[in-house]
Design an enzyme around this catalytic site. Structure first.
Site, PDB file in Angstrom:
ATOM      1  N   GLN A   1       2.883  -3.143  10.117  1.00  0.00           N
ATOM      2  CA  GLN A   1       2.302  -1.897  10.612  1.00  0.00           C
ATOM      3  C   GLN A   1       1.184  -1.419   9.692  1.00  0.00           C
ATOM      4  O   GLN A   1       0.323  -0.653  10.080  1.00  0.00           O
ATOM      5  CB  GLN A   1       3.440  -0.873  10.762  1.00  0.00           C
ATOM      6  CG  GLN A   1       3.080   0.593  10.758  1.00  0.00           C
ATOM      7  CD  GLN A   1       3.337   1.232   9.399  1.00  0.00           C
ATOM      8  OE1 GLN A   1       3.488   0.547   8.392  1.00  0.00           O
ATOM      9  NE2 GLN A   1       3.354   2.546   9.372  1.00  0.00           N
ATOM     10  N   ARG A   2       1.135  -1.879   8.434  1.00  0.00           N
ATOM     11  CA  ARG A   2       0.108  -1.416   7.490  1.00  0.00           C
ATOM     12  C   ARG A   2      -0.406  -2.499   6.549  1.00  0.00           C
ATOM     13  O   ARG A   2      -1.459  -2.336   5.948  1.00  0.00           O
ATOM     14  CB  ARG A   2       0.649  -0.249   6.656  1.00  0.00           C
ATOM     15  CG  ARG A   2       1.757  -0.647   5.723  1.00  0.00           C
ATOM     16  CD  ARG A   2       2.607   0.521   5.251  1.00  0.00           C
ATOM     17  NE  ARG A   2       3.724   0.027   4.444  1.00  0.00           N
ATOM     18  CZ  ARG A   2       4.817  -0.580   4.949  1.00  0.00           C
ATOM     19  NH1 ARG A   2       4.937  -0.769   6.234  1.00  0.00           N
ATOM     20  NH2 ARG A   2       5.772  -1.021   4.161  1.00  0.00           N
TER      21      ARG A   2
ATOM     22  N   GLY B   1       0.829  -2.576   1.383  1.00  0.00           N
ATOM     23  CA  GLY B   1      -0.091  -1.749   2.149  1.00  0.00           C
ATOM     24  C   GLY B   1      -1.401  -1.502   1.423  1.00  0.00           C
ATOM     25  O   GLY B   1      -2.484  -1.692   1.988  1.00  0.00           O
TER      26      GLY B   1
ATOM     27  N   CYS C   1      -0.221  11.663 -18.558  1.00  0.00           N
ATOM     28  CA  CYS C   1      -0.811  12.985 -18.777  1.00  0.00           C
ATOM     29  C   CYS C   1      -0.591  13.862 -17.533  1.00  0.00           C
ATOM     30  O   CYS C   1      -0.598  15.077 -17.617  1.00  0.00           O
ATOM     31  CB  CYS C   1      -2.300  12.875 -19.062  1.00  0.00           C
ATOM     32  SG  CYS C   1      -2.707  12.069 -20.625  1.00  0.00           S
TER      33      CYS C   1
ATOM     34  N   CYS D   1       8.007   5.418   1.065  1.00  0.00           N
ATOM     35  CA  CYS D   1       7.516   5.205   2.429  1.00  0.00           C
ATOM     36  C   CYS D   1       8.580   4.603   3.329  1.00  0.00           C
ATOM     37  O   CYS D   1       8.547   4.801   4.544  1.00  0.00           O
ATOM     38  CB  CYS D   1       6.195   4.458   2.526  1.00  0.00           C
ATOM     39  SG  CYS D   1       5.677   3.452   1.216  1.00  0.00           S
TER      40      CYS D   1
ATOM     41  N   CYS E   1       0.720  14.071 -24.742  1.00  0.00           N
ATOM     42  CA  CYS E   1       1.169  12.921 -23.950  1.00  0.00           C
ATOM     43  C   CYS E   1       1.909  11.928 -24.860  1.00  0.00           C
ATOM     44  O   CYS E   1       1.409  11.580 -25.924  1.00  0.00           O
ATOM     45  CB  CYS E   1      -0.031  12.242 -23.281  1.00  0.00           C
ATOM     46  SG  CYS E   1       0.407  10.718 -22.421  1.00  0.00           S
TER      47      CYS E   1
HETATM   48 ZN   LIG Z   1      -1.599  10.183 -21.393  1.00  0.00          ZN
END
Ligand SMILES: [Zn+2]
Length: 266
Positions: free
Chosen positions: A71-72, A40, A172, A186, A243
């Protein structure tokens, strides 16, 4: 710049843009972009990058075209049901712009192949539909120092972000992938087809901007679109010093923690 007569006509609306000009167009023709997923989001990304004259577009997808995709996934047609999506993409691109070389990569990205695949490209556009692939692509782009333009859609909601070498990165915002089945997809929750067009077109725009260094980067921001409410939010996302990938004391230094993934629906 050595444009043919046809190229001058084909790209006239780009060349006339002061921000782009012939120099920018020539740069696009020399550019290499990898699109993850010919679904999509990948459909408008591939179509617009091809029409724009991005010279080399790698497309990774191991899936075949299914009736429920149409459809997409506007890259594919009823006639291409059952054929590999990368082949259907290559046909569509060849019909749009002979300047563009589409590199079909009929594979499932995994921790063992992804770094070698993305190493050949400048910018990666992720249009995959699952967290495992998104985390894998994010980590690989960080390790290979590639710019990543990432979009996601579900139901009537869309998100867009750009991650540049140096951070912030996808981790992050979302530290790690949720357990399989914890978040709707979906296929289980649905998606309005035109959401793929909206978010994929934005993604193609940001890819071109990153390639040419035009305007303000999306890096450090997350764009959130709610189609039902018709609202756009632009949220600042700073690099997280904690992170595990791009933080001050990273614990992820290779892809060994990743398993196998898939990227089907988008
Ligand atoms: Zn990061």
């Amino acid at each position: 710049m050595d444009f043919s007569e046809d190229q001058i006509r084909r790209y006239a609306r780009h060349i006339i843009l002061p921000e782009m000009g012939g120099v920018g167009q020539a740069k696009l023709l020399d550019s290499r972009v990898l699109v993850v997923g010919a679904g999509g989001l990948g459909s408008p990304v591939i179509l617009y990058l091809a029409a724009a004259g991005v010279g080399t577009i790698g497309v990774v997808d191991d899936d075949t075209v299914d009736l429920s995709n149409l459809q997409r996934q506007v890259l594919h047609t009823t006639a291409s049901i059952g054929t590999p999506k990368v082949d259907s993409a290559a046909q569509a691109v060849a019909a749009i712009n002979p300047d563009v070389k589409l590199v079909p990569i009929r594979a499932r990205l995994d921790k063992d192949n992804i770094r070698a695949i993305i190493a050949d490209y400048q910018v990666v556009a992720d249009g995959s539909d699952n967290f495992a692939t998104r985390f894998l692509v994010n980590d690989a782009c960080w390790l290979e120092r590639k710019t990543l333009v990432s979009a996601a859609i579900l139901r009537f909601d869309g998100q867009l972000a750009t991650y540049r070498p140096g951070g912030p990165c996808y981790r992050c915002i979302y530290r790690e992938a949720p357990p399989e089945g914890a978040v709707p997809t979906c296929s289980s929750a649905g998606v309005l087809g035109a959401m793929a067009g909206t978010m994929g077109s934005l993604q193609a725009t940001e890819v071109v901007k990153e390639l040419l260094g035009m305007g303000d980067t999306m890096a450090g921001r997350l764009l959130i679109y709610d189609a039902l409410a018709v609202t756009w939010r632009n949220v600042r996302v700073p690099r997280d010093p904690g992170c595990p990938l791009c933080g001050d004391h990273p614990t992820i230094t290779d892809l060994s923690s990743h398993g196998s993934t898939n990227h089907a629906c988008g």
